[in-house]
Design a protein around this motif. Structure first.
Motif, PDB file in Angstrom:
ATOM      1  N   ALA A  19     -10.999  14.191  95.365  1.00 31.35           N
ATOM      2  CA  ALA A  19     -12.441  14.415  95.414  1.00 31.35           C
ATOM      3  C   ALA A  19     -12.911  15.203  94.196  1.00 31.35           C
ATOM      4  N   ASP A  23     -15.691  14.244  90.917  1.00 24.08           N
ATOM      5  CA  ASP A  23     -16.917  15.037  90.736  1.00 24.08           C
ATOM      6  C   ASP A  23     -17.085  15.366  89.261  1.00 24.08           C
ATOM      7  N   ASP A 166     -12.696  16.428 109.810  1.00 25.49           N
ATOM      8  CA  ASP A 166     -13.128  15.083 109.408  1.00 25.49           C
ATOM      9  C   ASP A 166     -13.400  14.166 110.591  1.00 25.49           C
ATOM     10  N   GLY A 330     -12.478  11.695 105.616  1.00 22.46           N
ATOM     11  CA  GLY A 330     -13.253  12.164 104.482  1.00 22.46           C
ATOM     12  C   GLY A 330     -13.499  13.654 104.476  1.00 22.46           C
ATOM     13  N   GLU A 332     -12.182  15.860 102.749  1.00 23.74           N
ATOM     14  CA  GLU A 332     -12.258  16.373 101.379  1.00 23.74           C
ATOM     15  C   GLU A 332     -13.652  16.179 100.790  1.00 23.74           C
ATOM     16  N   GLN A 333     -14.326  15.097 101.171  1.00 22.74           N
ATOM     17  CA  GLN A 333     -15.690  14.881 100.702  1.00 22.74           C
ATOM     18  C   GLN A 333     -16.657  15.845 101.391  1.00 22.74           C
TER      19      GLN A 333
END
Length: 453
Positions: A19, A23, A166, A330, A332-333
């Motif tokens: 992630a 970015d 998550d 997700g 980590e997002q």
């Protein structure tokens, strides 16, 4: 921006780094410090991250350390992803519980209580060092049981510690897919505790799409939770449960399926991940193949995702997971969006574990709940949403009472409250079993010696 990951030798760290690599915005993380007690695992994960970074312009620099004070000093954000006792500890949690005929999953029931009793003293020690060395840092807690550990840490860090998971975003993504809607256009109305919550609405363009999903048999059974719980139960509940509620709604079946397996989930992950780490150990002859570390990690990850909650699927005859369900939830997002919202005031809405502040009226203001929150430079604040379903109120209150007993036991070394937590948890419900469980856990885990006998 500097990020420190506690438990930096853990298997899921490459998801976080992936992630970060994606970015490219202003104010992104430029330095990552990985902290772990196991230097060999740190070295293995650093190899995976080096493979990930290959070909990326200006990737975040990675530093590894086994010194906690060095790791947290100067950090802007701290991810806490520790595992006290390792996966061998999880395997023991599960085995000891199953020997008493109860579930031992790491966040649910006896296993979660044992894990919490081991983890809270360590997490509070970490919180004290962060408060002393990085008082302006924000702590994002991944450590399980996430809601329980987050609530314990708030006593020292207040609202500067936020728990994430998550499961809610994964559920929302799968529901949106079943409805043919872009998940980015949807808003989740979700309420409960960590691993004990319900999706009560899914909104797109101001309209709740959940009623239409419940009315569509094919769509409702096209994704994992729909098949796991069944259309009839979901229509009765008028809400979509978090996948971990399967342990409650199908308790007997889950115990039977877990006892029938050759090895528990924890034992499987322990052996699987040990093979992975051993394969990246030092001292091998010859030059490694290009991206060997990444390829080994990714193959292990896929096997992990494919077998996720296998005993629950077996309990209801679901079979193997569909390919559409294999994508990670997700988290980590979620963590990246949370960091950017706080650091750069990029306002957003995320499902997080935070102090209640009246959002769930049956719980007090300091109870940590898992609900949608507005997030900006001031942190995360629960937003108004659907009430806790009437059928979930008693369950949430009972589990929160057990969590509070765990926290009390861990912070005061009160063994009686540890027994209380095991006794009143809905998946145990026996004082005699509770006493035997705690005795067995204490015999196995030296970390529980602080509770006395």
């Amino acid at each position: 921006m500097r990020l420190t990951v506690l438990g930096g030798g853990g298997f899921r760290v490459p998801l976080v780094y992936r992630a970060l690599l994606g970015d490219r915005g202003e104010g992104r993380v430029t330095d990552v410090t990985l902290y772990d007690l196991d230097a060999s695992r740190l070295a293995a994960i650093r190899k995976v991250l080096a493979d990930q970074a290959a070909g990326h312009p200006d990737p975040p620099a990675v530093t590894i350390t086994t010194d906690l004070d060095e790791a947290v000093t100067g950090a802007d954000f701290v991810f806490s992803a520790i595992r006290v006792g390792g996966l061998a500890g999880r395997a023991a949690d599960e085995r000891i519980a199953l020997e008493e005929g109860v579930l031992g999953q790491e966040t649910v029931g006896a296993g979660g209580i044992s894990y919490g009793l081991r983890t809270i003293p360590v997490a509070l020690g970490i919180a004290r060092r962060i408060a002393a060395l990085a008082p302006d840092a924000w702590v994002i807690n991944f450590t399980n049981p996430a809601g329980l550990v987050t609530e314990a840490m708030t006593a020292l860090l207040g609202d500067r510690v936020i728990g994430i998971c998550d499961s809610p975003v994964g559920l929302g993504r799968r529901v949106a897919g079943a409805l043919g809607v872009d998940p980015a256009r949807t808003r989740l109305d979700y309420v409960g505790l960590n691993h004990l919550g319900w999706l009560c609405g899914l909104y797109a363009d101001g309209r709740d799409l959940l009623p239409s999903l419940l009315a569509d048999e094919a769509a409702l059974t096209s994704f994992e939770e729909g098949r796991l719980f069944g259309a009839d139960l979901l229509r009765t509940l008028r809400a979509l449960p978090n996948e971990y509620l399967h342990y409650y709604y199908f308790h007997r079946e889950s115990v039977g399926s877990a006892r029938a397996l050759e090895q528990t989930r924890g034992a499987f992950l322990h052996s699987q991940q040990q093979r992975f780490y051993d394969s990246l150990g030092t001292g091998t002859d010859g030059s490694p193949a290009p991206r060997a570390a990444w390829n080994a990690w990714d193959a292990t990850r896929l096997e992990r995702e494919t077998t996720y909650m296998a005993e629950n699927r077996d309990a209801v005859g679901m079979g193997e997971r569909d390919s559409c369900d294999l994508e990670s939830g997700g988290y980590e997002q979620v963590a990246l969006a949370l960091m950017r919202a706080i650091a750069l005031d990029e306002r957003t809405t995320l499902v997080l574990n935070v102090r209640n502040r009246g959002r769930v009226p049956v719980l007090d203001d300091d109870a940590v709940v898992e609900v949608p929150c507005h997030v900006d430079a001031n942190g995360a604040r629960p937003i108004t949403g659907a009430p806790l379903p009437d059928h979930g109120q008693g369950l949430v209150c009972a589990v929160k009472a057990a969590e509070r007993a765990v926290i009390h036991a861990a912070t005061t070394a009160d063994r009686a409250h540890a027994v209380k937590a095991l006794t009143i948890h809905p998946l145990i419900d026996s004082y005699a079993v509770a006493k035997r469980l705690l005795d067995a856990y204490q015999r196995h885990f030296s970390e529980l010696a602080y509770l006395g006998r």
